[in-house]
Scaffold this motif. Structure first.
Motif, PDB file in Angstrom:
ATOM      1  N   LEU A  80       0.833  -1.207   0.000  1.00  0.00           N
ATOM      2  CA  LEU A  80       0.000   0.000   0.000  1.00  0.00           C
ATOM      3  C   LEU A  80       0.863   1.252   0.000  1.00  0.00           C
ATOM      4  O   LEU A  80       0.483   2.277  -0.590  1.00  0.00           O
ATOM      5  CB  LEU A  80      -0.946  -0.001   1.198  1.00  0.00           C
ATOM      6  CG  LEU A  80      -2.017  -1.105   1.215  1.00  0.00           C
ATOM      7  CD1 LEU A  80      -2.945  -0.928   2.419  1.00  0.00           C
ATOM      8  CD2 LEU A  80      -2.835  -1.111  -0.080  1.00  0.00           C
ATOM      9  N   VAL A  81       2.008   1.190   0.660  1.00  0.00           N
ATOM     10  CA  VAL A  81       2.953   2.312   0.607  1.00  0.00           C
ATOM     11  C   VAL A  81       3.470   2.480  -0.822  1.00  0.00           C
ATOM     12  O   VAL A  81       3.512   3.597  -1.364  1.00  0.00           O
ATOM     13  CB  VAL A  81       4.116   2.087   1.589  1.00  0.00           C
ATOM     14  CG1 VAL A  81       5.152   3.209   1.454  1.00  0.00           C
ATOM     15  CG2 VAL A  81       3.602   2.009   3.029  1.00  0.00           C
ATOM     16  N   ASP A  82       3.838   1.379  -1.453  1.00  0.00           N
ATOM     17  CA  ASP A  82       4.338   1.446  -2.831  1.00  0.00           C
ATOM     18  C   ASP A  82       3.268   1.930  -3.793  1.00  0.00           C
ATOM     19  O   ASP A  82       3.587   2.549  -4.828  1.00  0.00           O
ATOM     20  CB  ASP A  82       4.841   0.072  -3.267  1.00  0.00           C
ATOM     21  CG  ASP A  82       6.116  -0.345  -2.537  1.00  0.00           C
ATOM     22  OD1 ASP A  82       6.809   0.534  -1.989  1.00  0.00           O
ATOM     23  OD2 ASP A  82       6.409  -1.559  -2.507  1.00  0.00           O
ATOM     24  N   ASP A  83       1.999   1.659  -3.484  1.00  0.00           N
ATOM     25  CA  ASP A  83       0.927   2.131  -4.360  1.00  0.00           C
ATOM     26  C   ASP A  83       0.925   3.658  -4.454  1.00  0.00           C
ATOM     27  O   ASP A  83       0.579   4.217  -5.504  1.00  0.00           O
ATOM     28  CB  ASP A  83      -0.433   1.648  -3.848  1.00  0.00           C
ATOM     29  CG  ASP A  83      -0.683   0.178  -4.156  1.00  0.00           C
ATOM     30  OD1 ASP A  83       0.064  -0.409  -4.971  1.00  0.00           O
ATOM     31  OD2 ASP A  83      -1.638  -0.385  -3.574  1.00  0.00           O
ATOM     32  N   ALA A  84       1.289   4.329  -3.371  1.00  0.00           N
ATOM     33  CA  ALA A  84       1.363   5.793  -3.425  1.00  0.00           C
ATOM     34  C   ALA A  84       2.398   6.236  -4.451  1.00  0.00           C
ATOM     35  O   ALA A  84       2.172   7.207  -5.200  1.00  0.00           O
ATOM     36  CB  ALA A  84       1.703   6.353  -2.042  1.00  0.00           C
ATOM     37  N   VAL A  85       3.511   5.531  -4.520  1.00  0.00           N
ATOM     38  CA  VAL A  85       4.530   5.834  -5.530  1.00  0.00           C
ATOM     39  C   VAL A  85       3.968   5.576  -6.918  1.00  0.00           C
ATOM     40  O   VAL A  85       4.213   6.348  -7.861  1.00  0.00           O
ATOM     41  CB  VAL A  85       5.796   4.986  -5.290  1.00  0.00           C
ATOM     42  CG1 VAL A  85       6.824   5.238  -6.383  1.00  0.00           C
ATOM     43  CG2 VAL A  85       6.396   5.294  -3.922  1.00  0.00           C
TER      44      VAL A  85
END
Length: 297
Positions: A80-85
C-alpha cells in the motif's frame, strides 16, 4: 476533475485529481478500509482553490481499485505504501506534498522513510508513529474498545453494513461535538454502492506488514505538520504529540474537541494549515516548530 484508472505492477488503482496540474502537487492518502471518498470532494476543492494540484485515490480493496477475496488479501501493508509511488508515477509527479490521515499517516511516514525523494513535505492527521521505539502510547478509549469487541454486522446486507459504518463514524467523531448522522449515512451509502466489493475492505484488518524500514522517524528530513484532535478515541492526543516529538522540526496543530479524521467543522482550519505548510516556507500557524492550538470551530 475526473476519475482515472491507472495500472502498475498488475494492480489497478482508481485516482481522481482536482485543480491545475501545474500547481504544487498534494497527494491525499486515506486510512485503511476507507476509499478516497472520505477525502470529501468539497475539501479537495478547497485545497485546489488554494493553488494546489490535489490527487486522491482508492486503496486496493476499496472503491474501484483492484480487489481480492475477503479474508485473502494478496498484498501487504508495504504494498500500500508502494501504491502511493505508483500513483505519483502515473501522474508524472516526481515528488509531492503527502497528506495522510489515520493509517494513511503511517503510510506517509513510511513513504518518506523508504522513498525520501518522492516526498516534499508531510501532513499527518489523526495518526500515530509508524515505527515504534519502545515507548508506550495510550490505548483507544473504552468506548472504542467496546465497539470493536461487540459490533456485529451481516456483510451480505448493504443496509446493515451502512448502519454499522455510520455507528463507527459516530464513535470516531468523539463525544465533544454534535454528530451529523444524515451526512455520514449519505457518505457511507455512496461508498458502499460505489465499491466493487465493500466486504473486501476488511482485508485491511488482516494485512501482513511486509518489509519494515530500518530507519527511525528521527531520520525524516522533510517539513512535517502533525494535526490531531483532543477527543480522538482511536489515537489519543498523546499519539500526535509523540509524532511531533520524534520527527525533527515537526509542528503540532491541536484541534480542540475534534475526533478522529477530517471533520467538516475543521475543514477551514485544516486547509489553511495545509496550504501554509505546503507553501514552501513554514506553516501558516508559525514560522518555528512547536505546538499550536486551533480556534474552537
Amino acid at each position: 476533475m475526473a476519475e482515472c484508472m491507472i495500472e502498475a505492477a498488475g494492480v489497478e488503482l482508481c485516482t481522481e485529481s482536482f485543480g491545475d496540474p501545474s500547481d504544487p502537487p498534494v497527494l491525499l492518502v486515506m486510512g485503511t478500509g476507507a476509499s478516497m471518498l472520505w477525502w470529501e470532494e468539497d475539501f479537495c476543492r478547497m485545497l485546489a482553490e488554494g493553488g494546489r494540484s490535489v490527487i486522491r485515490y482508492d486503496h486496493r480493496d476499496t472503491g474501484r481499485s483492484t480487489g481480492y477475496p475477503p479474508g485473502r488479501p494478496g498484498y501487504t501493508g508495504a504494498d500500500l505504501v508502494d501504491d502511493a509511488v505508483r500513483v505519483l508515477d502515473a501522474h508524472g509527479i516526481p515528488a509531492a506534498h503527502v497528506v495522510g490521515v489515520s493509517a494513511g499517516g503511517a503510510f506517509a511516514q513510511l513513504l518518506a522513510l523508504e522513498h525520501p525523494g518522492r516526498v516534499r513535505s508531510l501532513v499527518l492527521i489523526s495518526s500515530s508513529c509508524a515505527v515504534p521505539d519502545g515507548r508506550e502510547l495510550p490505548p483507544p478509549s473504552e468506548a472504542f474498545m467496546r465497539f470493536a469487541a461487540t459490533a456485529q454486522v451481516d456483510w451480505s446486507d448493504p443496509e446493515a453494513v451502512i448502519e454499522h459504518h455510520v455507528a463507527y463514524a459516530r464513535l470516531l467523531a468523539g463525544d465533544q461535538r454534535p454528530f451529523d448522522g444524515t451526512a455520514a449515512r449519505e457518505l457511507v451509502r455512496r461508498d458502499v454502492e460505489r465499491a466493487r466489493d465493500f466486504a473486501a475492505a476488511r482485508n485491511h484488518d488482516v494485512l501482513p506488514e511486509g518489509r519494515l524500514p530500518r530507519a527511525s522517524l528521527s531520520s525524516i528530513a522533510v517539513p512535517t505538520l502533525v494535526i490531531h484532535g483532543t477527543a480522538d478515541p482511536l489515537f489519543p492526543l498523546r499519539h500526535g504529540e509523540a509524532l511531533a516529538e520524534r520527527i525533527p522540526g515537526a509542528e503540532l496543530l491541536v484541534l480542540a474537541d475534534a475526533g478522529h479524521g477530517v471533520e467538516r467543522a475543521d475543514w477551514a482550519t485544516v486547509v489553511r494549515a495545509v496550504l501554509g505548510h505546503t507553501a514552501g516556507s513554514g506553516s501558516a500557524w508559525s514560522r518555528r516548530p512547536g505546538r499550536h492550538e486551533s480556534p474552537d470551530p
